[in-house]
Design an enzyme around this catalytic site. Sequence first.
Site, PDB file in Angstrom:
ATOM      1  N   SER A 119       0.828  -1.212   0.000  1.00 52.26           N
ATOM      2  CA  SER A 119       0.000   0.000   0.000  1.00 52.26           C
ATOM      3  C   SER A 119       0.854   1.250   0.000  1.00 52.26           C
ATOM      4  CB  SER A 119      -0.849   0.063   1.265  1.00 52.26           C
ATOM      5  OG  SER A 119      -1.554  -1.111   1.453  1.00 52.26           O
ATOM      6  N   HIS A 140      -1.250  -3.130  -7.192  1.00 50.77           N
ATOM      7  CA  HIS A 140      -1.977  -2.773  -5.963  1.00 50.77           C
ATOM      8  C   HIS A 140      -3.472  -3.023  -6.152  1.00 50.77           C
ATOM      9  CE1 HIS A 140      -2.906   0.591  -2.802  1.00 50.77           C
ATOM     10  NE2 HIS A 140      -3.005  -0.608  -2.292  1.00 50.77           N
ATOM     11  N   GLU A 152      -4.024  -0.465  -9.153  1.00 47.50           N
ATOM     12  CA  GLU A 152      -3.076   0.633  -9.340  1.00 47.50           C
ATOM     13  C   GLU A 152      -1.747  -0.036  -9.719  1.00 47.50           C
ATOM     14  OE1 GLU A 152      -2.517   2.812  -5.651  1.00 47.50           O
ATOM     15  OE2 GLU A 152      -2.660   4.733  -6.650  1.00 47.50           O
ATOM     16  N   ASN A 190      -3.724   6.088  -1.731  1.00 45.52           N
ATOM     17  CA  ASN A 190      -3.594   6.414  -0.314  1.00 45.52           C
ATOM     18  C   ASN A 190      -3.133   7.847  -0.076  1.00 45.52           C
ATOM     19  OD1 ASN A 190      -4.534   4.057   0.951  1.00 45.52           O
ATOM     20  ND2 ASN A 190      -2.691   3.000   0.291  1.00 45.52           N
TER      21      ASN A 190
HETATM   22  N1  LIG Z   1      -5.951  -4.641   3.852  1.00 47.36           N
HETATM   23  C1  LIG Z   1      -6.133  -3.829   2.823  1.00 47.36           C
HETATM   24  O1  LIG Z   1      -7.205  -3.200   2.678  1.00 47.36           O
HETATM   25  C2  LIG Z   1      -5.047  -3.649   1.799  1.00 47.36           C
HETATM   26  C3  LIG Z   1      -5.363  -3.050   0.565  1.00 47.36           C
HETATM   27  C4  LIG Z   1      -4.372  -2.948  -0.414  1.00 47.36           C
HETATM   28  C5  LIG Z   1      -3.093  -3.413  -0.159  1.00 47.36           C
HETATM   29  N2  LIG Z   1      -2.800  -3.988   1.055  1.00 47.36           N
HETATM   30  C6  LIG Z   1      -1.438  -4.504   1.245  1.00 47.36           C
HETATM   31  O2  LIG Z   1      -1.460  -5.917   1.049  1.00 47.36           O
HETATM   32  C7  LIG Z   1      -0.440  -6.544   1.857  1.00 47.36           C
HETATM   33  C8  LIG Z   1      -1.098  -7.584   2.740  1.00 47.36           C
HETATM   34  O3  LIG Z   1      -2.049  -6.941   3.567  1.00 47.36           O
HETATM   35  P1  LIG Z   1      -3.233  -7.760   4.271  1.00 47.36           P
HETATM   36  O4  LIG Z   1      -4.240  -6.744   4.681  1.00 47.36           O
HETATM   37  O5  LIG Z   1      -3.622  -8.925   3.436  1.00 47.36           O
HETATM   38  O6  LIG Z   1      -2.454  -8.292   5.578  1.00 47.36           O
HETATM   39  P2  LIG Z   1      -2.789  -9.554   6.486  1.00 47.36           P
HETATM   40  O7  LIG Z   1      -2.166  -9.286   7.793  1.00 47.36           O
HETATM   41  O8  LIG Z   1      -4.260  -9.888   6.428  1.00 47.36           O
HETATM   42  O9  LIG Z   1      -2.019 -10.765   5.749  1.00 47.36           O
HETATM   43  C9  LIG Z   1      -0.631 -10.807   5.611  1.00 47.36           C
HETATM   44  C10 LIG Z   1      -0.220 -12.275   5.527  1.00 47.36           C
HETATM   45  O10 LIG Z   1       1.153 -12.326   5.172  1.00 47.36           O
HETATM   46  C11 LIG Z   1       1.728 -13.411   5.867  1.00 47.36           C
HETATM   47  N3  LIG Z   1       3.178 -13.260   5.903  1.00 47.36           N
HETATM   48  C12 LIG Z   1       3.943 -12.440   6.662  1.00 47.36           C
HETATM   49  N4  LIG Z   1       5.252 -12.626   6.399  1.00 47.36           N
HETATM   50  C13 LIG Z   1       5.318 -13.578   5.425  1.00 47.36           C
HETATM   51  C14 LIG Z   1       6.393 -14.214   4.738  1.00 47.36           C
HETATM   52  N5  LIG Z   1       7.659 -13.885   4.982  1.00 47.36           N
HETATM   53  N6  LIG Z   1       6.101 -15.163   3.817  1.00 47.36           N
HETATM   54  C15 LIG Z   1       4.804 -15.499   3.555  1.00 47.36           C
HETATM   55  N7  LIG Z   1       3.755 -14.936   4.186  1.00 47.36           N
HETATM   56  C16 LIG Z   1       4.006 -13.994   5.107  1.00 47.36           C
HETATM   57  C17 LIG Z   1       1.075 -13.351   7.242  1.00 47.36           C
HETATM   58  O11 LIG Z   1       1.212 -14.577   7.942  1.00 47.36           O
HETATM   59  C18 LIG Z   1      -0.375 -13.017   6.857  1.00 47.36           C
HETATM   60  O12 LIG Z   1      -1.152 -14.189   6.670  1.00 47.36           O
HETATM   61  C19 LIG Z   1       0.233  -5.395   2.600  1.00 47.36           C
HETATM   62  O13 LIG Z   1       1.364  -5.006   1.887  1.00 47.36           O
HETATM   63  C20 LIG Z   1      -0.827  -4.296   2.605  1.00 47.36           C
HETATM   64  O14 LIG Z   1      -0.279  -3.015   2.711  1.00 47.36           O
HETATM   65  C21 LIG Z   1      -3.745  -4.132   2.031  1.00 47.36           C
END
Ligand SMILES: NC(=O)c1ccc[n+]([C@@H]2O[C@H](COP(=O)([O-])OP(=O)(O)OC[C@H]3O[C@@H](n4cnc5c(N)ncnc54)[C@H](O)[C@@H]3O)[C@@H](O)[C@H]2O)c1
Length: 283
Positions: A119, A140, A152, A190
């Site tokens: 993000s 994204h 994005e 963002n």
């Molecule tokens: N939540 C949102 O609305 C949103 C929207 C767009 C982008 N993002 C981005 O997407 C990414 C994930 O966010 P999320 O909300 O799904 O988070 P989340 O916490 O729901 O999931 C992240 C997952 O990654 C896993 N993880 C951590 N380290 C790891 C590794 N080394 N190898 C494999 N898996 C690993 C964790 O165990 C977890 O299951 C982030 O970069 C976030 O900024 C989130």
Amino acid sequence: MEIKSVGVIGAGTMGNGIAHVFARSGYDVVLVDVEQRFLDRGLETIRKNLDREVTKEKITAEVRDAAMPRIAATVDRKKLAACDFIVEAASERFEIKSELFRDLDQLCRPEVILSSNTSSISITKLAAVTKRPDKVIGMHFFNPVPMMKLVEVIRGLATSDETYATVKQLAEKLDKNPVEVNDAPGFVSNRVLMPLLNEAMYAVMEGVATPEAVDQVFKLGMAHPMGPLTLADFIGLDVCLDIMCVMLAGLGDPKYRPCPLLIKMVDAGWLGRKSGRGFYQYQ
Ligand SMILES: NC(=O)c1ccc[n+]([C@@H]2O[C@H](COP(=O)([O-])OP(=O)(O)OC[C@H]3O[C@@H](n4cnc5c(N)ncnc54)[C@H](O)[C@@H]3O)[C@@H](O)[C@H]2O)c1
């Protein structure tokens, strides 16, 4: 190279949604997380969401039944070596993502594009830890991934035109609308959205209005489908705080200073919908 198999790293909120849309569009998916329970939870969510799409007549039962077996879930990162394309959707920490990109660079064939769903973290910085910065790009997606049309597509300083064109086409094959953006803190989504949410929090902190009233103003006056504080709770207040901090550090303008009420709520463990309490109560 034709892309047939996609590696998705992280089975959380975004990773399971990304695996869902690739499998739904006919790609083989290798879904990787650090523990089996995170994979089980992710697969369960995909199953439920595919069922919901069938009930709402968005997809047929045949599409659903073909999608699930295309997803291979594993804690063994080495299985990504066979993939033609990677989307990293692990936790939003530079240390985690840079370690992953360094390793993926060793693991994946030299022609494979490494994309990140980050993000706010710099694509240029992630690219710089690899020996293929021209093949590193931001892809994204938006939450909930199966429903939201936008991708994005973020070009790092070294991202090649060929890499950009491949990712644009891939997003279109997923029935998404790619929008090209250059690498900058918060990208476009963002950079514009988070200050709005942050300012809504200041309005509550300063007693200008209640969260309900702020949200009503945006729903009824600006036709937003949900108000900024409901949205902040949905995104996660910790995520909102992290993104404001990245923008403050990266852009250096005090207008990106996180609202003190946001900091206090995150300190209290009030993270929004996922913790049961944020600007609203969820239990
Ligand atoms: N939540 C949102 O609305 C949103 C929207 C767009 C982008 N993002 C981005 O997407 C990414 C994930 O966010 P999320 O909300 O799904 O988070 P989340 O916490 O729901 O999931 C992240 C997952 O990654 C896993 N993880 C951590 N380290 C790891 C590794 N080394 N190898 C494999 N898996 C690993 C964790 O165990 C977890 O299951 C982030 O970069 C976030 O900024 C989130």
